[in-house]
Scaffold this motif. Structure first.
Motif, PDB file in Angstrom:
ATOM      1  N   UNK A 175       0.820  -1.219   0.000  1.00  6.36           N
ATOM      2  CA  UNK A 175       0.000   0.000   0.000  1.00  6.36           C
ATOM      3  C   UNK A 175       0.853   1.267   0.000  1.00  6.36           C
ATOM      4  N   UNK A 176       1.993   1.232   0.695  1.00  7.17           N
ATOM      5  CA  UNK A 176       2.861   2.408   0.745  1.00  7.17           C
ATOM      6  C   UNK A 176       3.359   2.737  -0.663  1.00  7.17           C
ATOM      7  N   UNK A 181       0.455   6.326  -6.885  1.00  6.36           N
ATOM      8  CA  UNK A 181      -0.379   6.049  -8.056  1.00  6.36           C
ATOM      9  C   UNK A 181      -1.815   6.481  -7.786  1.00  6.36           C
ATOM     10  N   UNK A 182      -2.250   6.196  -6.566  1.00  8.47           N
ATOM     11  CA  UNK A 182      -3.615   6.571  -6.192  1.00  8.47           C
ATOM     12  C   UNK A 182      -3.765   8.089  -6.231  1.00  8.47           C
ATOM     13  N   UNK A 256       8.267   1.468 -13.156  1.00  7.01           N
ATOM     14  CA  UNK A 256       9.301   1.525 -12.117  1.00  7.01           C
ATOM     15  C   UNK A 256       8.887   0.676 -10.928  1.00  7.01           C
ATOM     16  N   UNK A 257       7.618   0.869 -10.520  1.00  8.17           N
ATOM     17  CA  UNK A 257       7.173   0.142  -9.346  1.00  8.17           C
ATOM     18  C   UNK A 257       7.178  -1.351  -9.552  1.00  8.17           C
ATOM     19  N   UNK A 258       6.716  -1.750 -10.747  1.00  8.86           N
ATOM     20  CA  UNK A 258       6.695  -3.173 -11.060  1.00  8.86           C
ATOM     21  C   UNK A 258       8.108  -3.748 -10.978  1.00  8.86           C
ATOM     22  N   UNK A 297      -6.497  -3.407  -6.463  1.00 10.24           N
ATOM     23  CA  UNK A 297      -6.045  -2.534  -5.374  1.00 10.24           C
ATOM     24  C   UNK A 297      -6.086  -1.079  -5.829  1.00 10.24           C
ATOM     25  N   UNK A 298      -5.634  -0.864  -7.061  1.00 12.88           N
ATOM     26  CA  UNK A 298      -5.662   0.494  -7.601  1.00 12.88           C
ATOM     27  C   UNK A 298      -7.084   1.034  -7.623  1.00 12.88           C
ATOM     28  N   UNK A 299      -8.020   0.200  -8.047  1.00 22.10           N
ATOM     29  CA  UNK A 299      -9.418   0.628  -8.122  1.00 22.10           C
ATOM     30  C   UNK A 299      -9.942   0.966  -6.734  1.00 22.10           C
ATOM     31  N   UNK A 300      -9.593   0.129  -5.749  1.00 24.25           N
ATOM     32  CA  UNK A 300     -10.051   0.395  -4.384  1.00 24.25           C
ATOM     33  C   UNK A 300      -9.465   1.703  -3.873  1.00 24.25           C
ATOM     34  N   UNK A 301      -8.232   2.003  -4.300  1.00 23.43           N
ATOM     35  CA  UNK A 301      -7.571   3.217  -3.828  1.00 23.43           C
ATOM     36  C   UNK A 301      -8.274   4.478  -4.288  1.00 23.43           C
TER      37      UNK A 301
END
Ligand code: ADP
Ligand code: MG
Length: 583
Positions: A175-176, A181-182, A256-258, A297-301
């Motif tokens: 989540x951090x 992105x969120x 980058x994150x991936x 997770x992105x959608x929930x964010x």
């Protein structure tokens, strides 16, 4: 803009209860399919883990069972995704149709003063922008609450079962890492909102510019319009660039994150695998689980901000829906009222709502009487309250004091529909609806025969119909713009003549006619008079001089009344008006 969190929750709950709950079957179906997608996600991670271990061990199941299972899971998850989305779409769409229907019904049958008060653009925006925001929020809630959270839960469960220390690490770190992105998503949507509003402004500017083409040309305003258009276009381009820039950041960031996640996973999991605490298959299984869970997770964010926008929109819609109407049927109002055409006003006082800054009322002790079958005229300078009298007779507004009576009955004791059935109004703007001339005349009495339509068209001096190739079937265009002002007035007059209302209200109804057509209309009215009460408001004294009685208005009060000759002889206000028009 956004309501308090507590009341926002209350509002969301109210919205769900009023509009989504009736569609619970569709939404429940969505949940069932959501559970299937989550189960398939779990299956992906599981089969990947096994397939990799089979591969490592040289187990032939890697090319029999594994491909078959993967294909079956793909089929299951993709069809479940489709049906889940469809079930939600249908449920939400149905809920919104009911909402729009209810909102339109409320507005169109609600108080006239409300419809007048706001710019019509505000209402249009309720139906377009606000409904769109509510739709997005409802769909996201329907989708995310079930599908995303179940899928994420399935993936987390998988990881916990396989390797709980690694799973816990991910649950904390993930989540951090996802937070930026969120935030980026939020920014894109906020900018989009501004862009959307600006698009609305741009389109109303363009509409105005093209509709007002005549004035633009006549006053050589092209240069001014071009400047205004240029700054509107530039503003729009600037906003777009901001959105595109934020969007352009998303993909590199995810990349980058991936990469970082993959590197970290290999570092940690690889170390555990080599230490014999996890299998290679498990590492790959983890990567699969993360891949499936990530978009959810992105959608929930971003769910919360979409929800907030939806709630703000629902708040605006509820403000319209909750507004009580002031002009309504009294309990026990008379419904089947037929008037003989006697109209009286008794000491009526009235100010427009919201017009409190005015020192005096629009009507100030207005008193008058129109006899059945007679022609009664109201004259007076513009702004003296003539149209207001008609507004009150139709109960578009209610008087503040005093009363209007029909056949001795206070208007407020009649039901609105029976009251309005007593009147046929022709107003100065002579509004026509898109359709043919015949359609517009027929609105006066739907179901009237063709002969009757032709007869009233003739009575209202609509000779232009005979010259049009399509005759009565000529389309009038949006708002009647294919016809001239005088032609529109005559069609509106024909509509009023076709209705069987006992009282005709003509508000500057012949102001755009040439004197020849007006003479014809006067003849027609003379024939109607005797059978119906006619109340005319007119500036031109030629229109009113034959009236049985003329009331002269000044500042919302009758200052003199009588026949034309009497009033001329009196040498007062009317005589003044008359001499002004003769010279
Ligand atoms: N919808 C409205 N809201 C507020 N004031 C209004 C409205 N309609 C008319 N008025 C005001 O009421 C007065 C009388 O208007 P109106 O009855 O239309 O005059 P007339 O028809 O005699 O020209 C005017 O001063 C006008 O500005
Ligand atoms: Mg008027």
């Amino acid at each position: 803009m956004t309501a308090e969190p507590a009341s926002a929750r209350g509002l969301a709950r109210r919205f769900a209860r009023d509009w989504l709950a009736p569609q619970w079957r569709w939404l429940a179906l969505g949940v069932v399919f959501s559970a299937l997608t989550a189960a398939a996600a779990y299956g992906y991670a599981e089969i990947t883990t096994r397939a990799v271990d089979w591969l490592k061990d040289g187990d032939p199941r890697v090319f029999t069972i594994a491909p078959a299972a993967i294909l079956a899971l793909v089929l299951l998850r993709s069809s479940a995704l489709f049906w889940q989305t469809q079930a939600n779409n249908i449920g939400v769409q149905r809920a919104l149709i009911h909402l729009q229907h209810r909102l339109f019904e409320k507005l169109i049958s609600g108080d006239f003063s409300r419809l007048q008060a706001a710019a019509s653009g505000a209402y249009v925006s309720r139906f377009s922008n606000d409904v769109q925001l509510i739709r997005e929020a409802s769909l996201r809630v329907a989708t995310n609450l079930a599908r995303s959270s179940l899928t994420v839960a399935a993936c987390v469960l998988f990881m916990l079962l396989k390797d709980w220390p690694l799973a816990l690490l991910l649950i904390v770190v993930y989540p951090v890492a996802f937070w930026p992105v969120v935030r980026l998503g939020d920014r894109i949507r906020r900018t989009s909102r501004v862009a959307q509003e600006q698009a609305g402004e741009l389109s109303s500017f363009l509409t105005e510019a093209f509709q007002g083409a005549r004035t633009v040309k006549a006053y050589s305003l092209e240069g001014r319009q071009i400047d205004r258009a240029r700054s509107a276009f530039e503003e729009r381009a600037r906003l777009y660039l901001r959105i595109l820039r934020s969007k352009a950041l998303v993909d590199p960031f995810l990349e980058v994150m991936g990469g970082v996640a993959l590197a970290g996973l290999f570092a940690f999991a690889g170390w555990r695998a080599l230490a014999g605490e996890a299998s290679v298959g498990e590492v790959i299984g983890f990567i699969t689980a993360i891949g499936v869970a990530s978009p959810e997770v992105r959608a929930l964010g971003t769910l919360n901000s979409v929800l907030n926008e939806g709630v703000a929109a629902a708040d605006r819609v509820y403000q319209e829906l909750d507004q009580p109407s002031r002009v309504v049927d009294r309990p026990g109002a008379q419904t089947n009222f037929r008037s003989s055409g006697l109209v009286e006003a008794d000491q009526v006082v009235f100010s427009y709502p919201g017009g409190a800054e005015r020192s005096s009322s629009v009507l100030n002790g207005f008193t008058f009487r129109a006899e059945p079958g007679a022609v009664t005229a109201l004259v007076g300078p513009s702004g003296s309250g003539k149209s207001t009298v008609f507004n009150l007779l139709l109960r578009l507004y209610d008087a503040d004091a005093g009363q209007f009576r029909l056949d001795g009955v206070d208007l407020r004791n009649l039901s609105l529909s029976s009251l309005r059935g007593c009147f046929a109004l022709v107003s100065q703007d002579a509004f026509l609806f898109e359709g043919t001339i015949r359609d517009n005349i027929l609105l006066g009495r739907p179901g009237a025969s063709s002969d009757d339509v032709l007869r009233v068209a003739r009575e209202a001096a609509c000779h232009f119909i005979d010259e049009a190739p399509l005759g009565l079937e000529t389309p009038v265009g949006e708002g009647g713009r294919n016809l001239s002002g005088g032609q529109r007035q005559r069609v509106a007059l024909a509509r009023a003549l076709l209705s069987e209302a006992p009282i005709l209200l003509l508000d500057e109804a012949t102001s755009a006619l040439d004197s020849e057509s007006e003479a014809l209309v006067q003849d027609a009215l003379a024939r109607v008079a005797g059978r119906r009460t006619i109340i005319v408001v007119a500036h031109r004294l030629a229109t009113v001089r034959a009236a049985d009685r003329i009331f002269v208005l000044s500042s919302g009060r009758v200052v003199e009344s009588g026949r034309h000759e009497e009033l001329i002889a009196l040498g007062g206000r009317y005589a003044e008006l008359a001499s002004g028009q003769l010279t």
